[in-house]
Structures are given as C-alpha cells and as structure tokens.
Design a protein around this motif. Structure first.
Motif, PDB file in Angstrom:
ATOM      1  N   TYR A 194       0.806  -1.224   0.000  1.00 53.30           N
ATOM      2  CA  TYR A 194       0.000   0.000   0.000  1.00 53.30           C
ATOM      3  C   TYR A 194       0.839   1.274   0.000  1.00 53.30           C
ATOM      4  CZ  TYR A 194      -3.902  -3.109   1.114  1.00 53.30           C
ATOM      5  OH  TYR A 194      -4.852  -4.097   1.077  1.00 53.30           O
ATOM      6  N   GLU A 195       1.796   1.339   0.897  1.00 53.36           N
ATOM      7  CA  GLU A 195       2.597   2.571   0.992  1.00 53.36           C
ATOM      8  C   GLU A 195       3.393   2.811  -0.280  1.00 53.36           C
ATOM      9  OE1 GLU A 195       4.959   2.784   4.491  1.00 53.36           O
ATOM     10  OE2 GLU A 195       3.231   2.734   5.865  1.00 53.36           O
ATOM     11  N   GLY A 196       3.893   1.742  -0.877  1.00 56.80           N
ATOM     12  CA  GLY A 196       4.647   1.880  -2.119  1.00 56.80           C
ATOM     13  C   GLY A 196       3.786   2.400  -3.259  1.00 56.80           C
ATOM     14  N   LEU A 197       2.525   1.969  -3.296  1.00 58.59           N
ATOM     15  CA  LEU A 197       1.621   2.446  -4.341  1.00 58.59           C
ATOM     16  C   LEU A 197       1.324   3.935  -4.176  1.00 58.59           C
ATOM     17  CD1 LEU A 197      -0.904  -0.551  -4.526  1.00 58.59           C
ATOM     18  CD2 LEU A 197       0.834   0.068  -6.227  1.00 58.59           C
ATOM     19  N   VAL A 198       1.094   4.356  -2.939  1.00 56.45           N
ATOM     20  CA  VAL A 198       0.839   5.785  -2.693  1.00 56.45           C
ATOM     21  C   VAL A 198       2.073   6.608  -3.026  1.00 56.45           C
ATOM     22  CG1 VAL A 198       0.324   7.516  -0.943  1.00 56.45           C
ATOM     23  CG2 VAL A 198      -0.931   5.344  -0.958  1.00 56.45           C
ATOM     24  N   LYS A 199       3.223   6.135  -2.610  1.00 58.96           N
ATOM     25  CA  LYS A 199       4.478   6.846  -2.879  1.00 58.96           C
ATOM     26  C   LYS A 199       4.725   6.941  -4.390  1.00 58.96           C
ATOM     27  CE  LYS A 199       9.422   6.769  -1.749  1.00 58.96           C
ATOM     28  NZ  LYS A 199      10.497   6.017  -1.029  1.00 58.96           N
ATOM     29  N   GLY A 200       4.466   5.852  -5.103  1.00 59.87           N
ATOM     30  CA  GLY A 200       4.648   5.855  -6.551  1.00 59.87           C
ATOM     31  C   GLY A 200       3.709   6.829  -7.236  1.00 59.87           C
ATOM     32  N   TYR A 201       2.481   6.897  -6.746  1.00 59.28           N
ATOM     33  CA  TYR A 201       1.514   7.835  -7.319  1.00 59.28           C
ATOM     34  C   TYR A 201       1.956   9.274  -7.095  1.00 59.28           C
ATOM     35  CZ  TYR A 201      -2.798  10.402  -8.160  1.00 59.28           C
ATOM     36  OH  TYR A 201      -3.716  11.296  -8.632  1.00 59.28           O
ATOM     37  N   MET A 202       2.421   9.598  -5.902  1.00 57.06           N
ATOM     38  CA  MET A 202       2.810  10.969  -5.591  1.00 57.06           C
ATOM     39  C   MET A 202       3.998  11.429  -6.425  1.00 57.06           C
ATOM     40  SD  MET A 202       0.516  11.827  -3.538  1.00 57.06           S
ATOM     41  CE  MET A 202       1.170  13.469  -3.145  1.00 57.06           C
ATOM     42  N   ALA A 203       4.785  10.486  -6.942  1.00 56.68           N
ATOM     43  CA  ALA A 203       5.957  10.835  -7.760  1.00 56.68           C
ATOM     44  C   ALA A 203       5.599  11.078  -9.228  1.00 56.68           C
ATOM     45  CB  ALA A 203       7.004   9.722  -7.663  1.00 56.68           C
ATOM     46  N   LEU A 204       4.360  10.800  -9.608  1.00 58.27           N
ATOM     47  CA  LEU A 204       3.955  10.978 -11.001  1.00 58.27           C
ATOM     48  C   LEU A 204       3.775  12.453 -11.346  1.00 58.27           C
ATOM     49  CD1 LEU A 204       1.210   8.206 -11.379  1.00 58.27           C
ATOM     50  CD2 LEU A 204       3.625   8.052 -12.033  1.00 58.27           C
ATOM     51  N   ASN A 205       3.872  12.763 -12.642  1.00 55.14           N
ATOM     52  CA  ASN A 205       3.542  14.123 -13.079  1.00 55.14           C
ATOM     53  C   ASN A 205       2.028  14.303 -13.085  1.00 55.14           C
ATOM     54  OD1 ASN A 205       2.446  13.233 -15.631  1.00 55.14           O
ATOM     55  ND2 ASN A 205       4.532  13.074 -16.428  1.00 55.14           N
ATOM     56  N   ASP A 206       1.577  15.550 -13.231  1.00 55.23           N
ATOM     57  CA  ASP A 206       0.154  15.851 -13.109  1.00 55.23           C
ATOM     58  C   ASP A 206      -0.696  15.098 -14.129  1.00 55.23           C
ATOM     59  OD1 ASP A 206       0.690  17.519 -11.012  1.00 55.23           O
ATOM     60  OD2 ASP A 206       0.656  19.372 -12.198  1.00 55.23           O
ATOM     61  N   GLU A 207      -0.171  14.955 -15.345  1.00 50.46           N
ATOM     62  CA  GLU A 207      -0.932  14.266 -16.392  1.00 50.46           C
ATOM     63  C   GLU A 207      -1.122  12.793 -16.053  1.00 50.46           C
ATOM     64  OE1 GLU A 207      -0.675  13.312 -21.210  1.00 50.46           O
ATOM     65  OE2 GLU A 207       0.761  14.694 -20.284  1.00 50.46           O
ATOM     66  N   ASP A 208      -0.042  12.148 -15.615  1.00 48.79           N
ATOM     67  CA  ASP A 208      -0.114  10.722 -15.292  1.00 48.79           C
ATOM     68  C   ASP A 208      -1.005  10.461 -14.079  1.00 48.79           C
ATOM     69  OD1 ASP A 208       1.429   9.925 -17.404  1.00 48.79           O
ATOM     70  OD2 ASP A 208       3.294   9.737 -16.262  1.00 48.79           O
ATOM     71  N   LYS A 209      -1.066  11.419 -13.167  1.00 50.60           N
ATOM     72  CA  LYS A 209      -1.910  11.245 -11.977  1.00 50.60           C
ATOM     73  C   LYS A 209      -3.395  11.153 -12.322  1.00 50.60           C
ATOM     74  CE  LYS A 209       1.075  13.352  -8.458  1.00 50.60           C
ATOM     75  NZ  LYS A 209       1.291  14.519  -7.570  1.00 50.60           N
ATOM     76  N   LYS A 210      -3.772  11.639 -13.495  1.00 47.15           N
ATOM     77  CA  LYS A 210      -5.178  11.634 -13.900  1.00 47.15           C
ATOM     78  C   LYS A 210      -5.575  10.369 -14.648  1.00 47.15           C
ATOM     79  CE  LYS A 210      -5.100  16.692 -14.429  1.00 47.15           C
ATOM     80  NZ  LYS A 210      -5.184  17.812 -15.405  1.00 47.15           N
ATOM     81  N   LYS A 211      -4.609   9.498 -14.942  1.00 48.39           N
ATOM     82  CA  LYS A 211      -4.907   8.299 -15.721  1.00 48.39           C
ATOM     83  C   LYS A 211      -5.629   7.256 -14.861  1.00 48.39           C
ATOM     84  CE  LYS A 211      -1.211   9.018 -19.070  1.00 48.39           C
ATOM     85  NZ  LYS A 211       0.043   8.510 -19.677  1.00 48.39           N
ATOM     86  N   PRO A 212      -6.568   6.527 -15.457  1.00 45.47           N
ATOM     87  CA  PRO A 212      -7.421   5.607 -14.689  1.00 45.47           C
ATOM     88  C   PRO A 212      -6.682   4.596 -13.829  1.00 45.47           C
ATOM     89  CG  PRO A 212      -8.283   5.882 -16.902  1.00 45.47           C
ATOM     90  CD  PRO A 212      -6.958   6.580 -16.874  1.00 45.47           C
ATOM     91  N   CYS A 213      -5.652   3.989 -14.382  1.00 46.59           N
ATOM     92  CA  CYS A 213      -4.937   2.959 -13.625  1.00 46.59           C
ATOM     93  C   CYS A 213      -4.270   3.551 -12.385  1.00 46.59           C
ATOM     94  CB  CYS A 213      -3.898   2.285 -14.516  1.00 46.59           C
ATOM     95  SG  CYS A 213      -2.892   1.071 -13.647  1.00 46.59           S
ATOM     96  N   ALA A 214      -3.621   4.698 -12.565  1.00 50.25           N
ATOM     97  CA  ALA A 214      -2.960   5.355 -11.436  1.00 50.25           C
ATOM     98  C   ALA A 214      -3.975   5.753 -10.370  1.00 50.25           C
ATOM     99  CB  ALA A 214      -2.193   6.575 -11.926  1.00 50.25           C
TER     100      ALA A 214
END
Length: 232
Positions: A194-214
């Motif tokens: 869980y923590e790794g998934l949240v950390k990975g998401y926070m490292a994404l750029n703004d565009e990638d953060k909006k993608k369904p899988c993320a």
C-alpha cells in the motif's frame, strides 16, 4: 495464373473463390521447386524470370490467412498464420503473422498459445516500439487465466524492465503485482504494497496522476491505509 486469380477474386471481394484458388496453389506448390538455373534461363530467354514457387507459396499462405480473418474464421486464420511462421523463417510478413496469430488465440480463449506467440514476437523483435504493450498483454492473459503466481512474476519483471521508461506504467505494474498477491491470498504481502503504491503515485507528473490505472491504484491503497483507523 492461379495467383493472379487469387488477387482478382480478392479485389472483387469474392473471398470464398479466392480461398479456393489459394488452397489449390498451396497444395500444388507444396513440394514443387524450380532450379535456380531454370529461373535464370527463363529470364535470359524471355526477359522475365519465372516466379520462384517458394515466393508464390509465401505470398499465398499469408493472403489465405487474411481471407479467413476477414470472414471472421479466426481459428483457421490463426492456424494459417502459425503455418506461415513455421515455414518462412525469414518471411517478409513474419512479424505480422506472429502478432495476428497471438491476437486471435487470445480472442479465442486459447491463452497458452497466445502467450507462446506473444513471447515469440518479443524474442524475435525486441526493438519494436510495441514490445511494452505486448508484454503488458501477456500479463493480462495470465490474470484472466487466474495464474496469479505467473502474473506476479511477470508484472514484477515488467516494472523492472519498462519502469524506467514510463513511471505511470511502472506504478500500474506494481498495482498488478498487488492484485496478484490478493489473488494468491497473501494478505501480509498485500498490506506491504500500500505505501509503495501511494508513494509511486505521488511521484507521477500531473498528467499521469489523472490516468485511470494510477487513480485506481492510489484510491485502493489510500483506502486500505486509513481503513484500520475507521475500524478502531
């Protein structure tokens, strides 16, 4: 000759007739061979070389597979594409034949054959731009097979191999690893993701953060991280 008839029937969209002619050629040209000197001799005498039977067979076999594809007879089409791959190790349409066979086997639910074909494609054409997509598709097939151990191994490898090129795909691969652990009932290992998934998401750029899988990945992980607090 017969090959021209195949082409003409194809142009007229008379696929059943085109198939009949193509299958005559494939039968007649299965073992018939011309010597190299005969081809050269015909070129000198008439100005045009006799067509090599092997070339005619190669073109006809691929065409015939495509005819069955257009008739939505995908099992027969896949058989013919695989026959093409087996016969023509350096055929000009080899990559298309492997890919098409894999797609149709997948669509028919013949998952092991689909994976075998996709892996052949990756092995033979490792530099092609669509390799990450093909590799991802193999993982999805493993998921549909409920082969969660295989799925875990595959997506772990995917994250290592392609994660450097695409952070969002890396996160999604890690989420697939998480889902594979759920499928195996490994609750303790699931919680560690869980923590790794949240950390990975926070490292994404703004565009990638909006993608369904993320978004799915971070929503699931965030919910599970806060759930114990609500339970208390």
């Amino acid at each position: 000759g017969l090959y021209n008839s195949v082409i003409n029937y194809d142009k007229a969209n008379l696929l059943e007739r085109a198939i009949d002619e193509a299958e005559h050629i494939l039968k007649d040209y299965k073992s018939f061979k011309l010597k190299k000197e005969d081809i050269e001799k015909s070129k000198k005498e008439g100005g045009t070389a006799l067509p090599d039977p092997k070339d005619i067979r190669e073109k006809t076999l691929f065409l015939n597979a495509s005819f069955y594809e257009r008739l939505a007879e995908f099992g027969t089409s896949a058989d013919l594409y695989e026959q093409y791959v087996k016969e023509f190790k350096k055929g000009p349409k080899r990559s298309d034949a492997i890919f098409n066979a894999a797609i149709f086997r997948d669509g028919l639910g013949e998952f092991d054959s689909a994976i075998k074909n996709f892996k052949s494609y990756i092995k033979e054409y490792p530099k092609k731009d669509d390799i990450p997509l093909i590799s991802w598709r193999i993982g999805l097939i493993l998921e549909r097979k409920k082969d969660f151990r295989g799925m875990q191994s595959h997506f772990s490898s995917y994250a290592r191999t392609f994660g450097k090129l695409d952070a969002e795909r890396k996160l999604c691969a890690e989420y697939k690893v998480h889902q594979s652990l759920v499928g195996q009932g490994k609750d303790r290992d699931v919680k560690r993701t869980y923590e790794g998934l949240v950390k990975g998401y926070m490292a994404l750029n703004d565009e990638d953060k909006k993608k369904p899988c993320a978004l799915d990945a971070v929503a699931k992980a965030s919910f599970e991280l806060v759930q114990p607090e609500y339970d208390d």
